[in-house]
Design an enzyme around this catalytic site. Structure first.
Site, PDB file in Angstrom:
ATOM      1  N   LYS A 168      23.151  32.053  55.069  1.00  0.00           N
ATOM      2  CA  LYS A 168      21.667  31.843  54.483  1.00  0.00           C
ATOM      3  C   LYS A 168      21.445  30.310  54.651  1.00  0.00           C
ATOM      4  CE  LYS A 168      19.667  31.351  49.970  1.00  0.00           C
ATOM      5  NZ  LYS A 168      19.718  31.549  48.517  1.00  0.00           N
ATOM      6  N   ARG A 178      10.244  28.906  45.378  1.00  0.00           N
ATOM      7  CA  ARG A 178      10.673  27.770  44.280  1.00  0.00           C
ATOM      8  C   ARG A 178       9.555  27.993  43.298  1.00  0.00           C
ATOM      9  NH1 ARG A 178      13.984  24.242  47.159  1.00  0.00           N
ATOM     10  NH2 ARG A 178      15.505  25.729  48.248  1.00  0.00           N
ATOM     11  N   ARG A 189      19.621  22.027  48.871  1.00  0.00           N
ATOM     12  CA  ARG A 189      21.009  22.865  48.793  1.00  0.00           C
ATOM     13  C   ARG A 189      21.743  22.588  50.073  1.00  0.00           C
ATOM     14  NH1 ARG A 189      19.192  25.796  44.441  1.00  0.00           N
ATOM     15  NH2 ARG A 189      17.189  27.069  44.568  1.00  0.00           N
ATOM     16  N   GLU A 205      30.712  32.501  58.694  1.00  0.00           N
ATOM     17  CA  GLU A 205      30.196  32.802  57.301  1.00  0.00           C
ATOM     18  C   GLU A 205      30.202  34.239  57.105  1.00  0.00           C
ATOM     19  OE1 GLU A 205      29.952  31.224  54.342  1.00  0.00           O
ATOM     20  OE2 GLU A 205      29.777  29.210  54.976  1.00  0.00           O
ATOM     21  N   LYS A 220      19.173  34.854  56.602  1.00  0.00           N
ATOM     22  CA  LYS A 220      18.065  34.558  55.944  1.00  0.00           C
ATOM     23  C   LYS A 220      17.915  33.206  56.165  1.00  0.00           C
ATOM     24  CE  LYS A 220      16.834  33.521  51.445  1.00  0.00           C
ATOM     25  NZ  LYS A 220      16.988  33.740  49.971  1.00  0.00           N
ATOM     26  N   SER A 246       9.775  33.820  51.509  1.00  0.00           N
ATOM     27  CA  SER A 246       8.410  33.423  50.969  1.00  0.00           C
ATOM     28  C   SER A 246       7.543  32.654  52.096  1.00  0.00           C
ATOM     29  CB  SER A 246       8.869  32.777  49.826  1.00  0.00           C
ATOM     30  OG  SER A 246       9.386  31.609  49.996  1.00  0.00           O
ATOM     31  N   TYR A 285       8.219  40.841  51.353  1.00  0.00           N
ATOM     32  CA  TYR A 285       7.190  40.968  50.380  1.00  0.00           C
ATOM     33  C   TYR A 285       6.057  41.939  50.709  1.00  0.00           C
ATOM     34  CZ  TYR A 285       9.673  37.098  48.673  1.00  0.00           C
ATOM     35  OH  TYR A 285      10.944  36.328  48.131  1.00  0.00           O
TER      36      TYR A 285
HETATM   37  C1  PBG Z   1      18.393  31.685  45.631  1.00  0.00           C
HETATM   38  C2  PBG Z   1      17.498  32.210  46.368  1.00  0.00           C
HETATM   39  C3  PBG Z   1      16.535  31.629  47.110  1.00  0.00           C
HETATM   40  C4  PBG Z   1      15.810  32.763  47.840  1.00  0.00           C
HETATM   41  C5  PBG Z   1      16.202  34.038  47.458  1.00  0.00           C
HETATM   42  N1  PBG Z   1      17.397  33.565  46.704  1.00  0.00           N
HETATM   43  C6  PBG Z   1      15.979  30.338  47.093  1.00  0.00           C
HETATM   44  C7  PBG Z   1      16.868  29.160  47.662  1.00  0.00           C
HETATM   45  O1  PBG Z   1      17.984  29.390  48.205  1.00  0.00           O
HETATM   46  O2  PBG Z   1      16.307  27.981  47.365  1.00  0.00           O
HETATM   47  C8  PBG Z   1      14.340  32.351  48.642  1.00  0.00           C
HETATM   48  C9  PBG Z   1      13.898  33.634  48.984  1.00  0.00           C
HETATM   49  C10 PBG Z   1      12.567  33.390  49.368  1.00  0.00           C
HETATM   50  O3  PBG Z   1      12.131  32.255  50.080  1.00  0.00           O
HETATM   51  O4  PBG Z   1      11.647  34.447  49.710  1.00  0.00           O
HETATM   52  N2  PBG Z   1      19.172  32.516  44.503  1.00  0.00           N
END
Ligand code: PBG
Length: 295
Positions: A168, A178, A189, A205, A220, A246, A285
């Site tokens: 990720k 967010r 992060r 990982e 991701k 997203s 989505y």
């Molecule tokens: C963290 C999490 C995130 C997403 C899924 N789980 C946000 C992040 O890591 O900042 C993002 C999913 C998306 O953008 O559709 N629990």
């Protein structure tokens, strides 16, 4: 697989401005939307909880509370849907912490990896108790898969599977999410998510999560990381998932709203590319629409 948001303290579904067509659900609207998605033919549901602002705290207690919004919603869906779909839960603290980080913080304000693992075990067990078939640690703490596997087994949930967010990346494409979870995060992060330029670290990982007992590994975001996805698919003995996040969704929707691009064609092309690169399944989505388009 369809990611869905359920929020506490709202009386009707609340639109997410940067993600047209996606909403924060009430418990009731989640139930009907979930039933519709399953009827449309989605492969599963990934549920995220959004607590009330006043229920956020440094430890993310609302996530482990059996009466917290996510656990209540999982119980609703488990009761409604049984084994008609795969019920998956986001196993992370960021939606529930007042600082918005995916873990708990030490006295200097840094994410404390090992202290966070205990919280993840409690989250996973609470979600399993609530009826999740799959728990999905998305916080990128080292050792999270092994700790959760041991914790679930000890609690009698050896049948609950782990979808590991293995690679990720610290991505700008999570922007709209967010808003979707009303995140309290300021900052980034980058101390726990992956560096976008580093494919080798991402594969390490993936391997670590496999060694710790992941049942599914995920990459991701999806579209910018198809090389990593293909490499993960090459080495993985378990199914590989990809998350079309997203920002990937929002970009296509925004261009389509301007008539610059055909939404359905662009969505299907991107999903096809993700599949071609090696994903066994995709979180998107568009899941409910895509199930209809592909039927
Ligand atoms: C963290 C999490 C995130 C997403 C899924 N789980 C946000 C992040 O890591 O900042 C993002 C999913 C998306 O953008 O559709 N629990």
């Amino acid at each position: 697989m369809l990611p869905m948001f359920v929020a506490d303290g709202i009386d009707e579904p609340k639109g997410i401005s940067s993600m047209p067509g996606v909403v924060q659900h009430t418990r009731d609207s989640l139930r009907s939307a979930a039933a519709d998605a399953v009827a449309a033919g989605v492969g599963g549901l990934m549920v995220f909880g959004v607590p009330r602002e006043q229920d956020k705290d440094p430890a993310g207690s609302a996530g482990t509370d059996s009466d917290g919004i996510l656990n209540l919603a999982l119980r609703d869906l488990a009761k409604d849907l049984g084994d008609a779909t795969v019920l998956m839960a986001d196993t992370c603290l960021d939606e529930f912490t007042d600082h918005g980080h995916c873990g708990v913080l030490d006295e200097r304000g840094r994410v404390d990896n090992d202290a966070t693992l205990h919280r993840y075990v409690d989250l996973a067990v609470a979600q399993a108790e609530s009826g999740a078939h799959v728990v999905s640690p998305s916080g990128m703490m080292d050792g999270q898969v092994g700790a959760i596997r041991d914790g679930l087994d000890e609690a009698g949930y050896s049948d609950v599977a782990i979808l590991a967010y293995a690679a990720k990346f610290a991505s700008a494409f999570y922007g709209p999410f967010r808003e979707a979870v009303a995140s309290s995060l300021s900052g980034d992060r980058r101390t726990y998510q992956q560096e976008p330029g580093n494919a080798r670290e991402a594969l390490r990982e993936v391997q670590l999560d496999l060694d710790e007992g992941a049942d599914i590994v995920m990459v991701k975001p999806a579209l910018g990381y198809l090389d990593v996805l293909a490499a993960a698919a090459e080495i993985s003995p378990v199914p590989v998932a990809a998350y079309q996040v997203s920002g990937e969704y929002a970009m296509i929707c925004a261009a389509a709203a301007n008539n610059w691009i055909d939404e359905r064609a662009a969505a299907l092309e991107s999903l096809t590319s993700i599949r071609r690169a090696g994903a066994d399944f995709v979180l998107t989505y568009w899941a409910a629409e895509a199930a209809g388009w592909l039927a």
